[in-house]
Motif scaffolding. Structure first.
Motif, PDB file in Angstrom:
ATOM      1  N   GLN A 181       1.321  -1.450   0.029  1.00  0.00           N
ATOM      2  CA  GLN A 181       0.070  -0.480  -0.087  1.00  0.00           C
ATOM      3  C   GLN A 181       0.824   1.012  -0.291  1.00  0.00           C
ATOM      4  OE1 GLN A 181       0.302  -2.314   3.012  1.00  0.00           O
ATOM      5  NE2 GLN A 181       0.046  -1.270   4.496  1.00  0.00           N
ATOM      6  N   SER A 182       0.680   1.957  -1.024  1.00  0.00           N
ATOM      7  CA  SER A 182       0.603   3.412  -0.263  1.00  0.00           C
ATOM      8  C   SER A 182       1.298   4.389   0.655  1.00  0.00           C
ATOM      9  CB  SER A 182       0.099   4.831  -1.711  1.00  0.00           C
ATOM     10  OG  SER A 182       0.536   4.035  -3.120  1.00  0.00           O
ATOM     11  N   VAL A 183       2.218   4.217   1.637  1.00  0.00           N
ATOM     12  CA  VAL A 183       2.225   4.817   2.912  1.00  0.00           C
ATOM     13  C   VAL A 183       2.312   6.477   2.554  1.00  0.00           C
ATOM     14  CG1 VAL A 183       3.823   4.797   5.088  1.00  0.00           C
ATOM     15  CG2 VAL A 183       3.218   2.714   3.464  1.00  0.00           C
ATOM     16  N   PRO A 184       2.025   7.296   3.584  1.00  0.00           N
ATOM     17  CA  PRO A 184       1.979   8.866   3.163  1.00  0.00           C
ATOM     18  C   PRO A 184       3.215   8.938   4.453  1.00  0.00           C
ATOM     19  CG  PRO A 184       0.274   7.806   4.635  1.00  0.00           C
ATOM     20  CD  PRO A 184       0.436   6.791   3.943  1.00  0.00           C
ATOM     21  N   HIS A 185       3.757  10.261   4.148  1.00  0.00           N
ATOM     22  CA  HIS A 185       5.294  10.249   5.343  1.00  0.00           C
ATOM     23  C   HIS A 185       4.278  10.586   6.298  1.00  0.00           C
ATOM     24  CE1 HIS A 185       3.539  14.779   4.845  1.00  0.00           C
ATOM     25  NE2 HIS A 185       3.591  14.494   5.990  1.00  0.00           N
ATOM     26  N   ASP A 186       3.136  10.720   7.402  1.00  0.00           N
ATOM     27  CA  ASP A 186       2.632  10.892   8.291  1.00  0.00           C
ATOM     28  C   ASP A 186       2.278   9.845   9.034  1.00  0.00           C
ATOM     29  OD1 ASP A 186       0.762  11.478   6.589  1.00  0.00           O
ATOM     30  OD2 ASP A 186       0.099  12.971   8.016  1.00  0.00           O
ATOM     31  N   ALA A 187       2.248   8.236   8.071  1.00  0.00           N
ATOM     32  CA  ALA A 187       1.569   7.411   8.726  1.00  0.00           C
ATOM     33  C   ALA A 187       2.215   7.047   9.978  1.00  0.00           C
ATOM     34  CB  ALA A 187       1.620   5.983   7.382  1.00  0.00           C
ATOM     35  N   PRO A 188       1.965   6.432  10.716  1.00  0.00           N
ATOM     36  CA  PRO A 188       1.466   5.121  11.964  1.00  0.00           C
ATOM     37  C   PRO A 188       2.616   4.607  11.762  1.00  0.00           C
ATOM     38  CG  PRO A 188      -0.223   4.742  11.893  1.00  0.00           C
ATOM     39  CD  PRO A 188      -0.005   6.134  10.349  1.00  0.00           C
ATOM     40  N   PRO A 189       3.177   4.476  12.854  1.00  0.00           N
ATOM     41  CA  PRO A 189       3.802   3.401  12.247  1.00  0.00           C
ATOM     42  C   PRO A 189       3.525   1.393  12.138  1.00  0.00           C
ATOM     43  CG  PRO A 189       4.081   3.438  14.925  1.00  0.00           C
ATOM     44  CD  PRO A 189       3.593   4.670  14.209  1.00  0.00           C
ATOM     45  N   ASP A 190       2.068   1.151  12.652  1.00  0.00           N
ATOM     46  CA  ASP A 190       1.751   0.036  12.037  1.00  0.00           C
ATOM     47  C   ASP A 190       2.030   0.275  10.600  1.00  0.00           C
ATOM     48  OD1 ASP A 190      -1.288   1.073  11.436  1.00  0.00           O
ATOM     49  OD2 ASP A 190      -0.474   1.836  13.661  1.00  0.00           O
ATOM     50  N   GLU A 191       1.484   2.084  10.084  1.00  0.00           N
ATOM     51  CA  GLU A 191       1.651   1.523   8.787  1.00  0.00           C
ATOM     52  C   GLU A 191       3.140   1.008   7.953  1.00  0.00           C
ATOM     53  OE1 GLU A 191      -0.491   2.181   5.373  1.00  0.00           O
ATOM     54  OE2 GLU A 191      -1.695   1.416   6.675  1.00  0.00           O
ATOM     55  N   ARG A 192       4.105   2.596   8.611  1.00  0.00           N
ATOM     56  CA  ARG A 192       5.576   2.016   7.842  1.00  0.00           C
ATOM     57  C   ARG A 192       6.066   0.791   8.064  1.00  0.00           C
ATOM     58  NH1 ARG A 192       5.682   6.996  11.056  1.00  0.00           N
ATOM     59  NH2 ARG A 192       6.682   5.652  12.152  1.00  0.00           N
ATOM     60  N   ASP A 193       5.467   0.129   8.546  1.00  0.00           N
ATOM     61  CA  ASP A 193       6.455  -1.177   8.619  1.00  0.00           C
ATOM     62  C   ASP A 193       6.496  -1.923   7.398  1.00  0.00           C
ATOM     63  OD1 ASP A 193       6.777  -3.726  10.844  1.00  0.00           O
ATOM     64  OD2 ASP A 193       5.103  -4.655   9.878  1.00  0.00           O
ATOM     65  N   VAL A 194       5.325  -1.131   7.173  1.00  0.00           N
ATOM     66  CA  VAL A 194       4.996  -2.793   5.592  1.00  0.00           C
ATOM     67  C   VAL A 194       6.331  -1.699   4.624  1.00  0.00           C
ATOM     68  CG1 VAL A 194       3.715  -0.772   3.663  1.00  0.00           C
ATOM     69  CG2 VAL A 194       4.086  -3.260   3.201  1.00  0.00           C
ATOM     70  N   LEU A 195       7.201  -0.766   4.507  1.00  0.00           N
ATOM     71  CA  LEU A 195       8.016  -0.187   3.878  1.00  0.00           C
ATOM     72  C   LEU A 195       9.692  -0.923   4.204  1.00  0.00           C
ATOM     73  CD1 LEU A 195       8.051   3.179   4.193  1.00  0.00           C
ATOM     74  CD2 LEU A 195       6.916   1.956   1.890  1.00  0.00           C
ATOM     75  N   ASP A 196       9.431  -1.410   5.485  1.00  0.00           N
ATOM     76  CA  ASP A 196      10.494  -1.971   6.677  1.00  0.00           C
ATOM     77  C   ASP A 196      10.627  -3.935   5.842  1.00  0.00           C
ATOM     78  OD1 ASP A 196      11.676  -0.241   7.907  1.00  0.00           O
ATOM     79  OD2 ASP A 196      10.263  -0.933   9.508  1.00  0.00           O
ATOM     80  N   TYR A 231      -1.867  -2.727  21.294  1.00  0.00           N
ATOM     81  CA  TYR A 231      -0.568  -1.610  20.070  1.00  0.00           C
ATOM     82  C   TYR A 231       0.092  -1.143  21.012  1.00  0.00           C
ATOM     83  CZ  TYR A 231      -0.084   1.968  16.715  1.00  0.00           C
ATOM     84  OH  TYR A 231       0.568   2.284  15.616  1.00  0.00           O
ATOM     85  N   ARG A 232       0.167  -0.665  21.783  1.00  0.00           N
ATOM     86  CA  ARG A 232       1.745  -0.203  22.337  1.00  0.00           C
ATOM     87  C   ARG A 232       2.912  -1.765  22.882  1.00  0.00           C
ATOM     88  NH1 ARG A 232      -1.512   3.118  25.899  1.00  0.00           N
ATOM     89  NH2 ARG A 232      -1.214   1.429  27.696  1.00  0.00           N
ATOM     90  N   ALA A 233       1.942  -2.176  22.866  1.00  0.00           N
ATOM     91  CA  ALA A 233       3.203  -4.057  23.031  1.00  0.00           C
ATOM     92  C   ALA A 233       3.994  -3.783  21.498  1.00  0.00           C
ATOM     93  CB  ALA A 233       2.296  -4.902  23.859  1.00  0.00           C
ATOM     94  N   LYS A 234       3.033  -2.953  20.378  1.00  0.00           N
ATOM     95  CA  LYS A 234       4.142  -4.279  19.391  1.00  0.00           C
ATOM     96  C   LYS A 234       4.402  -2.891  18.700  1.00  0.00           C
ATOM     97  CE  LYS A 234       0.490  -7.143  17.653  1.00  0.00           C
ATOM     98  NZ  LYS A 234      -0.906  -7.787  17.096  1.00  0.00           N
ATOM     99  N   TRP A 235       3.783  -1.840  19.195  1.00  0.00           N
ATOM    100  CA  TRP A 235       4.503  -0.556  17.913  1.00  0.00           C
ATOM    101  C   TRP A 235       5.260   0.618  19.269  1.00  0.00           C
ATOM    102  CZ3 TRP A 235       4.520  -2.462  13.979  1.00  0.00           C
ATOM    103  CH2 TRP A 235       3.770  -3.230  13.314  1.00  0.00           C
ATOM    104  N   ASP A 236       5.074   0.763  20.192  1.00  0.00           N
ATOM    105  CA  ASP A 236       5.761   1.845  20.979  1.00  0.00           C
ATOM    106  C   ASP A 236       6.718   0.859  21.752  1.00  0.00           C
ATOM    107  OD1 ASP A 236       6.509   4.073  22.123  1.00  0.00           O
ATOM    108  OD2 ASP A 236       4.424   4.122  23.893  1.00  0.00           O
ATOM    109  N   ALA A 237       8.079   1.646  21.539  1.00  0.00           N
ATOM    110  CA  ALA A 237       8.888   0.258  21.598  1.00  0.00           C
ATOM    111  C   ALA A 237       8.994   1.660  23.074  1.00  0.00           C
ATOM    112  CB  ALA A 237      10.462   1.260  20.755  1.00  0.00           C
ATOM    113  N   ALA A 238       8.689   2.484  23.959  1.00  0.00           N
ATOM    114  CA  ALA A 238       8.975   2.988  24.629  1.00  0.00           C
ATOM    115  C   ALA A 238       8.014   2.585  26.135  1.00  0.00           C
ATOM    116  CB  ALA A 238       9.296   4.533  24.307  1.00  0.00           C
ATOM    117  N   SER A 239       7.078   2.116  25.866  1.00  0.00           N
ATOM    118  CA  SER A 239       6.455   1.685  26.695  1.00  0.00           C
ATOM    119  C   SER A 239       6.504   0.661  27.997  1.00  0.00           C
ATOM    120  CB  SER A 239       5.214   1.248  25.811  1.00  0.00           C
ATOM    121  OG  SER A 239       5.255   0.072  25.429  1.00  0.00           O
TER     122      SER A 239
END
Length: 451
Positions: free
Chosen positions: A8-23, A219-227
């Motif tokens: 999927q196209s990923v906008p520059h301000d996408a949340p981490p769960d969306e940006r993960d597809v680029l990795d 959500y925090r357990a998956k995507w918020d590394a500081a949590s």
């Protein structure tokens, strides 16, 4: 093999769960290229006609499907593979129907229960509801469509409510299922020549969770590394001898899920196990994350399967072919090693109008409207010559334009130049042609007084 990675196209301000597809896309491209495949990347949006036209130019033997959402919604997850099915393109993973049914959690639960598989009772604002006991209990509220634990946190767990009371509290697009306050497992599956292979089951351990805090992978357990949740939700592979009967049952249930939904390529099934040791199926994920740091990759490592080898199995499953012998593979071209017969020219010709459109489309990077602008620059150059302000360098191989770049002086400046376009055909990317084109831009700009 010519493979197109579609995500999927990923906008520059996408949340981490969306940006993960680029990795995921970057890691998969590197692994498949290392195996000798030619790999292009195609971002997808809801203009699926445009996506289809680009694929018709790229002509991949296989589309590696990483489209998890469209317009930020998992509700549209099936549209891209449905388009490829209609067009006759082979693609990795499960069918459009399987993706739709497993992503719509209520339909998935209904089908699982109809197959005699254990799923927790649930209530929803709209049918299908599950027949369930009326006594109060604990519930967890989830989105009907969204995965990646979107919207899931401690407030999602409701304590001591009847089904009717829960239904009154449900927000739009949500449902609630009985909360199984026990152990959590997931089990990944990988396609093989003799059917799906169960990978080692992993348990999610909730370390040092305080009393009263729900033991969930939110959500925090998956995507918020500081949590706290991220640091204290730990994956461990189930190896204790006492767990052998349980893990055998998890493996059996996971394979049945594969059969019920006719899955393909790879999948993951999530379970909770209650205080009596009974497993309950929470979700069937037909397109789990394939990033190198994902749970799926960890299960591959635990099973002794190299990451690249697993991707090859997924591709071969999509194409319905066995892996070719090593001698039949094309070794990857070393970086910077362009074919010896690539030549460069600087004058545009009428034939370059079609060549520029074809090359830009082949990259899978530019939209149709962007390709129109690229062609307009060529037309301007042909009509006005140097007065157009557009200069070109074309790379050719065997009489075919395989890449090009355009540049020109910036109006109202003494010595500044703009670099406008660069495009190289996917089968010759990473071969140094782009670097050589840019070097020509710099050389010719300097010769023209550019600073």
């Amino acid at each position: 093999m010519n493979i197109t990675l579609a995500h999927q196209s990923v906008p520059h301000d996408a949340p981490p769960d969306e940006r993960d597809v680029l990795d995921q896309a970057a890691a998969i491209r590197e692994a498949l290229t290392g195996l000798g495949h030619t790999v292009s990347t195609l971002p997808c949006d809801t203009d699926l006609g445009n996506v289809r036209r680009k694929l018709e130019v790229l002509k991949p033997a296989c589309v590696f499907n990483l489209v998890e959402t469209l317009e930020g919604s998992a509700q549209l997850i099936h549209l891209a593979p449905a388009t490829w099915e209609k067009a006759g393109f082979a693609f990795t993973g499960s069918s459009a129907e399987a993706l739709y049914l497993t992503t719509h959690k209520l339909l998935a639960k209904e089908r699982l229960r109809s197959a005699g598989l254990p799923v927790p009772d649930w209530v929803a604002g709209t049918p299908p509801d599950a027949p369930c006991a009326t006594e109060p209990g604990d519930w967890i509220v989830k989105s009907v469509w969204e995965h990646a634990s979107i919207g899931l946190d401690d407030t999602s767990v409701l304590r001591g409510l009847t089904p009717g009371e829960v239904r009154q509290r449900l927000p739009p697009g949500a449902f609630a299922e009985r909360f199984i306050d026990g152990r959590e497992f997931n089990l990944a599956l990988l396609a093989g020549p003799h059917g799906p292979q169960n990978l080692p089951p992993a348990e999610i351990v909730f370390e040092d969770f305080p009393a009263g805090k729900p033991r969930i992978v939110g959500y925090r357990a998956k995507w918020d590394a500081a949590s706290f949740e991220y640091a204290h939700t730990v994956r461990r592979f189930a190896e204790a001898p006492s767990d052998a009967p349980l893990t055998a049952e998890l493996a059996r249930l996971a394979r049945r899920c594969w059969e019920v939904f006719a899955l393909g390529g790879y999948a993951r099934v999530d379970f909770r196990v209650d205080a009596l040791g009974r497993p309950w199926i929470l979700e069937v994920n037909a397109n789990p994350c394939l990033a190198p740091d994902s749970g799926f990759a960890a299960a591959l490592a635990q099973a002794g399967i190299p990451y690249a080898a697993a991707l090859e199995r997924i591709v071969r499953d999509a194409c319905g072919t066995a892996a070719p012998p090593e001698a039949g593979r094309t070794p990857p071209r070393a970086a910077g090693a362009a074919p010896a017969d690539v030549t460069f020219r600087h004058e545009a010709t009428p034939a370059d109008i079609a060549a520029v459109r074809e090359v830009t489309a082949a990259t899978g990077y530019f939209s149709d409207s962007e390709a129109d602008v690229a062609v307009e620059l060529v037309e301007e150059r042909l009509a006005k010559g140097a007065a157009s302000g557009y200069e070109f360098v074309f790379a050719e191989c065997a009489g075919r334009v395989v890449g090009y770049t355009s540049f020109g002086p910036v109006p109202c400046t003494q010595s500044s130049f703009d670099w406008y376009w660069l495009a190289v055909r996917p089968d010759l990317q990473n071969a140094g042609i782009g670097r050589r084109l840019l070097a020509e831009v710099e050389r010719r700009s300097r010769e023209s007084g550019g600073t």
